[in-house]
Scaffold this motif. Structure first.
Motif, PDB file in Angstrom:
ATOM      1  N   GLY A  25       0.787  -1.228   0.000  1.00 41.99           N
ATOM      2  CA  GLY A  25       0.000   0.000   0.000  1.00 41.99           C
ATOM      3  C   GLY A  25       0.818   1.275   0.000  1.00 41.99           C
ATOM      4  O   GLY A  25       2.046   1.276   0.123  1.00 41.99           O
ATOM      5  N   ASN A  26       0.125   2.382  -0.143  1.00 40.11           N
ATOM      6  CA  ASN A  26       0.767   3.692  -0.100  1.00 40.11           C
ATOM      7  C   ASN A  26       1.051   4.091   1.348  1.00 40.11           C
ATOM      8  O   ASN A  26       0.300   3.738   2.261  1.00 40.11           O
ATOM      9  N   LEU A  27       2.139   4.844   1.525  1.00 43.78           N
ATOM     10  CA  LEU A  27       2.549   5.296   2.855  1.00 43.78           C
ATOM     11  C   LEU A  27       2.821   6.798   2.813  1.00 43.78           C
ATOM     12  O   LEU A  27       3.500   7.283   1.899  1.00 43.78           O
ATOM     13  N   VAL A  28       2.311   7.508   3.815  1.00 45.46           N
ATOM     14  CA  VAL A  28       2.592   8.941   3.955  1.00 45.46           C
ATOM     15  C   VAL A  28       3.037   9.191   5.387  1.00 45.46           C
ATOM     16  O   VAL A  28       2.419   8.689   6.333  1.00 45.46           O
ATOM     17  N   SER A  29       4.103   9.932   5.562  1.00 45.79           N
ATOM     18  CA  SER A  29       4.579  10.297   6.901  1.00 45.79           C
ATOM     19  C   SER A  29       5.185  11.692   6.848  1.00 45.79           C
ATOM     20  O   SER A  29       5.936  12.006   5.925  1.00 45.79           O
ATOM     21  N   GLY A  30       4.838  12.519   7.835  1.00 47.45           N
ATOM     22  CA  GLY A  30       5.348  13.880   7.846  1.00 47.45           C
ATOM     23  C   GLY A  30       4.892  14.687   6.648  1.00 47.45           C
ATOM     24  O   GLY A  30       5.582  15.607   6.203  1.00 47.45           O
ATOM     25  N   GLY A  31       3.734  14.332   6.096  1.00 46.50           N
ATOM     26  CA  GLY A  31       3.224  15.048   4.927  1.00 46.50           C
ATOM     27  C   GLY A  31       3.963  14.741   3.642  1.00 46.50           C
ATOM     28  O   GLY A  31       3.844  15.471   2.657  1.00 46.50           O
ATOM     29  N   LYS A  32       4.702  13.615   3.611  1.00 49.24           N
ATOM     30  CA  LYS A  32       5.445  13.218   2.413  1.00 49.24           C
ATOM     31  C   LYS A  32       5.172  11.749   2.102  1.00 49.24           C
ATOM     32  O   LYS A  32       5.120  10.911   3.011  1.00 49.24           O
ATOM     33  N   PHE A  33       5.020  11.454   0.827  1.00 50.97           N
ATOM     34  CA  PHE A  33       4.810  10.061   0.421  1.00 50.97           C
ATOM     35  C   PHE A  33       6.105   9.265   0.592  1.00 50.97           C
ATOM     36  O   PHE A  33       7.159   9.643   0.068  1.00 50.97           O
ATOM     37  N   LEU A  34       6.000   8.155   1.306  1.00 53.72           N
ATOM     38  CA  LEU A  34       7.113   7.208   1.391  1.00 53.72           C
ATOM     39  C   LEU A  34       6.945   6.099   0.360  1.00 53.72           C
ATOM     40  O   LEU A  34       7.903   5.412   0.031  1.00 53.72           O
ATOM     41  N   LYS A  35       5.735   5.913  -0.112  1.00 53.85           N
ATOM     42  CA  LYS A  35       5.439   4.961  -1.187  1.00 53.85           C
ATOM     43  C   LYS A  35       4.154   5.429  -1.841  1.00 53.85           C
ATOM     44  O   LYS A  35       3.189   5.785  -1.157  1.00 53.85           O
ATOM     45  N   TYR A  36       4.151   5.437  -3.189  1.00 52.78           N
ATOM     46  CA  TYR A  36       2.986   5.971  -3.890  1.00 52.78           C
ATOM     47  C   TYR A  36       2.725   5.222  -5.189  1.00 52.78           C
ATOM     48  O   TYR A  36       3.633   4.976  -5.982  1.00 52.78           O
ATOM     49  N   SER A  37       1.474   4.852  -5.362  1.00 51.77           N
ATOM     50  CA  SER A  37       0.992   4.323  -6.634  1.00 51.77           C
ATOM     51  C   SER A  37      -0.429   4.831  -6.828  1.00 51.77           C
ATOM     52  O   SER A  37      -1.292   4.612  -5.970  1.00 51.77           O
ATOM     53  N   PRO A  38      -0.688   5.533  -7.928  1.00 53.09           N
ATOM     54  CA  PRO A  38      -2.041   6.068  -8.156  1.00 53.09           C
ATOM     55  C   PRO A  38      -3.078   4.979  -8.388  1.00 53.09           C
ATOM     56  O   PRO A  38      -4.285   5.244  -8.325  1.00 53.09           O
ATOM     57  N   TRP A  39      -2.632   3.739  -8.652  1.00 55.48           N
ATOM     58  CA  TRP A  39      -3.565   2.637  -8.934  1.00 55.48           C
ATOM     59  C   TRP A  39      -3.812   1.760  -7.708  1.00 55.48           C
ATOM     60  O   TRP A  39      -4.484   0.738  -7.804  1.00 55.48           O
ATOM     61  N   GLU A  40      -3.282   2.147  -6.576  1.00 60.57           N
ATOM     62  CA  GLU A  40      -3.456   1.343  -5.367  1.00 60.57           C
ATOM     63  C   GLU A  40      -4.942   1.229  -4.997  1.00 60.57           C
ATOM     64  O   GLU A  40      -5.636   2.240  -4.869  1.00 60.57           O
ATOM     65  N   ASN A  41      -5.427  -0.008  -4.851  1.00 60.14           N
ATOM     66  CA  ASN A  41      -6.839  -0.193  -4.478  1.00 60.14           C
ATOM     67  C   ASN A  41      -7.003  -1.419  -3.599  1.00 60.14           C
ATOM     68  O   ASN A  41      -7.916  -2.217  -3.764  1.00 60.14           O
ATOM     69  N   TYR A  42      -6.126  -1.548  -2.635  1.00 54.59           N
ATOM     70  CA  TYR A  42      -6.041  -2.752  -1.814  1.00 54.59           C
ATOM     71  C   TYR A  42      -6.252  -2.378  -0.351  1.00 54.59           C
ATOM     72  O   TYR A  42      -5.792  -1.333   0.116  1.00 54.59           O
ATOM     73  N   GLY A  43      -6.962  -3.218   0.404  1.00 50.32           N
ATOM     74  CA  GLY A  43      -7.048  -3.062   1.843  1.00 50.32           C
ATOM     75  C   GLY A  43      -7.775  -1.811   2.309  1.00 50.32           C
ATOM     76  O   GLY A  43      -8.594  -1.219   1.600  1.00 50.32           O
TER      77      GLY A  43
END
Length: 354
Positions: free
Chosen positions: A173-191
């Motif tokens: 999945g996507n991760l955001v911390s401190g207002g910054k993406f640590l992992k990003y995919s615009p197609w993420e649709n899981y969980g």
């Protein structure tokens, strides 16, 4: 009555007496046979009783040993019958409080996080000081939980989301911390995704049901699952969310995170006994959560309060949730990025994704 009649009558009487005598003989035979069989049966019964008594004394039957009594309740528990034992949200959780509790035969750690405290910061810490979470394109591997705890110096350090067991250790999945993406995919649709927006307002989104989470509006965002509660009711549809792993669907030691309807607290619950998703959801509801989701667990389950390890992970981890409070202040960079996010209210995309 003449002589012939007397003789006939005598013959009839003798015949009657003879029949009567034969009947009595047969009756006596039946009676003796009955007593004989009754005596035999009584002897057998007495012998059997003695044998069973001696067997019980000499070879007592041992009851089955149950290593985790909570396993018996995993599927038998009825959420409506589970006693409500809500956390007292009127008590300020400053600094962050960790309490040991037992609910429905299950031992848990309940961590209460006050989202109205300006000193509370919820963030993600990655293994080996990585700035981006492991993906199919790049990886920084994993790291021992104790090493991450010592580096983060947070009030609470706990296991985060799932990651693959291959060499790449890809984070789910996507991760955001401190207002910054640590992992990003615009197609993420899981969980299911837990997000904190400006002013630490929590929201929970199940991608395949509610649509895409608003990641770019999140100061903190973590995707895990399955979802446990939705609008105050138990909501379990793991396959619909995309989960097929038996380790997730079965009975295991788990962690969950959720919040009450007013959204002023986060509850991070660490289950010390194996539970099913159903029981996990029922306990989160009984604690007063309105929304809740499952986190990574099993051998990833870990919890530290300050530098004290309450639950050590059974394997190295790729990501953890790090929470800071007044006694364990957040790094200056985290506090600065928080102020910047309050102004922009938009998470920064990774380089190349703008």
């Amino acid at each position: 009555m003449d002589l012939e009649q007397l003789k006939k009558q005598g013959m009839i009487d003798r015949a009657f007496q003879q029949v009567l005598m034969q009947s009595r003989v047969k009756s006596d035979r039946r009676r003796r046979a009955f007593h004989f069989f009754a005596s035999c049966f009584g002897s057998i019964s007495a012998a059997t009783g003695s044998f069973l008594f001696l067997s019980t004394v000499l070879f007592p039957i041992q009851p089955p040993t149950i290593s985790h009594p909570s396993l018996l309740l995993a599927d038998a528990i009825k959420p409506d019958q589970l006693k409500r034992e809500p956390v007292d949200f009127s008590v300020p959780a400053r600094p962050i409080a960790v309490n040991e509790r037992h609910i429905a035969g299950t031992a848990i750690y309940v961590t209460t996080i006050d989202l109205t405290d300006p000193k509370t910061f919820v963030s993600v810490e990655l293994a080996n000081r990585a700035t981006q979470a492991n993906s199919a394109r790049s990886t920084q591997g994993d790291e021992a939980f104790l090493a991450i705890v010592r580096r983060a110096q947070a009030a609470i350090t706990a296991n985060g989301t799932f990651f693959s067991t291959d060499a790449q250790k890809r984070v789910m999945g996507n991760l955001v911390s401190g207002g910054k993406f640590l992992k990003y995919s615009p197609w993420e649709n899981y969980g299911t995704t837990l997000g904190l927006r400006s002013s630490n307002r929590p929201e929970m989104t199940t991608a395949r049901i509610d649509g895409k989470p608003r990641w770019q509006q999140h100061w903190f965002s973590l995707t895990a699952g399955p979802r446990l509660l939705k609008r105050g009711e138990i909501w379990l549809n793991p396959k619909q969310e995309g989960f097929t792993d038996r380790a997730v669907m079965g009975v295991a030691v788990r962690a969950a995170i959720g919040f009450p309807e007013h959204g002023k607290r986060l509850l991070l619950v660490t289950f010390r006994n194996p539970v099913s998703l159903k029981k996990e959801a029922a306990i989160m509801k009984s604690l007063g959560c309105h929304e809740a989701m499952n986190l990574d667990g099993g051998t990833s389950l870990a919890l530290a309060q300050g530098g004290k390890i309450l639950r050590s992970a059974g394997r190295p981890l790729t990501n953890v949730i790090a929470i800071y409070d007044t006694d364990h202040p957040a790094p200056n960079e985290v506090q600065r990025s928080w102020l910047e996010f309050q102004q922009s209210q938009r998470a920064a995309l990774p380089k190349g994704e703008e």
